[in-house]
Design an enzyme around this catalytic site. Structure first.
Site, PDB file in Angstrom:
ATOM      1  N   ASN A 169       0.827  -1.192   0.000  1.00 46.28           N
ATOM      2  CA  ASN A 169       0.000   0.000   0.000  1.00 46.28           C
ATOM      3  C   ASN A 169       0.870   1.254   0.000  1.00 46.28           C
ATOM      4  OD1 ASN A 169      -2.523   1.636   0.557  1.00 46.28           O
ATOM      5  ND2 ASN A 169      -1.332   2.125   2.388  1.00 46.28           N
ATOM      6  N   GLU A 170       0.814   2.014  -1.089  1.00 46.47           N
ATOM      7  CA  GLU A 170       1.491   3.319  -1.174  1.00 46.47           C
ATOM      8  C   GLU A 170       2.947   3.239  -0.721  1.00 46.47           C
ATOM      9  OE1 GLU A 170      -0.700   6.461   0.670  1.00 46.47           O
ATOM     10  OE2 GLU A 170      -2.547   6.015  -0.430  1.00 46.47           O
ATOM     11  N   GLU A 171       3.647   2.229  -1.192  1.00 46.49           N
ATOM     12  CA  GLU A 171       5.020   2.026  -0.750  1.00 46.49           C
ATOM     13  C   GLU A 171       5.969   3.041  -1.393  1.00 46.49           C
ATOM     14  OE1 GLU A 171       5.704   0.015   1.582  1.00 46.49           O
ATOM     15  OE2 GLU A 171       3.800  -1.047   1.680  1.00 46.49           O
ATOM     16  N   ALA A 202      -1.983  -1.449  -3.809  1.00 50.94           N
ATOM     17  CA  ALA A 202      -2.612  -0.133  -3.795  1.00 50.94           C
ATOM     18  C   ALA A 202      -1.584   0.935  -4.151  1.00 50.94           C
ATOM     19  CB  ALA A 202      -3.223   0.141  -2.426  1.00 50.94           C
ATOM     20  N   ASN A 223      -5.340   4.396  -5.046  1.00 52.23           N
ATOM     21  CA  ASN A 223      -5.848   5.251  -3.984  1.00 52.23           C
ATOM     22  C   ASN A 223      -5.937   6.667  -4.556  1.00 52.23           C
ATOM     23  OD1 ASN A 223      -5.492   2.925  -2.515  1.00 52.23           O
ATOM     24  ND2 ASN A 223      -3.831   3.706  -1.245  1.00 52.23           N
TER      25      ASN A 223
END
Length: 260
Positions: A169-171, A202, A223
């Site tokens: 997620n949003e790394e 994401a 996202n």
């Protein structure tokens, strides 16, 4: 049958046929129980029960998600495993109560943000009929990161509610060659552990839609927060329209969206 010498391991593969099972669905979440019994002679030395369900899932690039060959619009929420002032160490009834409220307000989807959540929460997602996206915590191809991903998938792959495996997620490394290689390794492991569900991750909405990392997952999840950060809500729709125009074969998902 199989014989296992003392202090050794063995794997037993069995196959069965089921005729006309009652399908698991968001409106009728039918569940079955498989009971495994280990005996020594006539004595039962171990017993384990596993619940599961029968259902089919597929994602279409133009028509969206299908459950049991029926088009279903996923109306979901991203949920951390926290419960307001009560924190995380809560009775089971509070976990179930929140999910019942979400169902009452019209939700049928649940994203485990951003780590494996409690066994009982997963059980309730099956029982209440949620479509679930499970997400691992560490976006790493280190031994520890891979072990966490394996634990997540082996623990939750019998849950019929689970329809997606997310590896991150949003790394911060998403837009680097290192991030690309990490994602490739993690997704290969996820597909090996469970070939029945698609992979995703994401992406933050600023990620260039032409970045090669976007095309590694089976589902390209985003996202999108235009409106919160930029101030123009209609840019969300415009972004998706442009992406779909440029990449008509890509299956696109919305993993987070700021409330309008």
């Amino acid at each position: 049958s199989i014989e296992i010498p003392a202090r050794e391991k063995a794997t037993l593969h069995q196959q069965g046929e089921v005729t006309n099972p009652a399908l698991w669905d968001i409106d009728s979440p039918n569940l079955y129980t498989l009971e495994t019994v280990v005996t020594v002679g006539e004595e039962v030395v171990e017993r384990q029960s596993n619940r599961f369900g029968f259902r089919t899932i597929r994602f279409d690039k133009d028509e969206g998600f299908f459950l049991n060959d029926r088009s279903v619009k996923i109306q979901g929420v991203c949920c951390h495993q926290d419960y307001g002032l009560t924190g995380k160490a809560v009775p089971k009834r509070i976990q179930r109560y929140r999910l019942e409220l979400l169902k009452e307000m019209g939700a049928n989807g649940y994203r485990c943000s951003h780590y494996p959540q409690h066994d009982y929460t997963m059980q309730c997602l099956d029982e209440l009929g949620f479509l679930t996206m499970c997400e691992t915590r560490w976006y790493e191809s280190t031994p520890e990161g891979m072990a966490q991903l394996e634990m997540l998938i082996k623990r939750d792959r019998n849950h019929p509610s689970v329809i997606l495996w997310s590896v991150g997620n949003e790394e911060p490394t998403h837009m680097t060659s290192v991030g690309f290689r990490i994602a490739r390794t993690m997704m290969a492991a996820a597909r090996k552990l469970d070939a029945t569900r698609p992979t995703t991750m994401a992406h933050i909405f600023m990620l260039d839609a032409n970045d090669p990392l976007v095309f590694l997952p089976d589902i390209r999840s985003y996202n999108l927060y235009y409106g919160w950060y930029v101030g123009e809500w209609d840019q969300n729709d415009a972004w998706f329209d442009e992406f779909h125009k440029n990449h008509p074969d890509a299956v696109i998902g919305l993993s987070e969206y700021g409330a309008d």
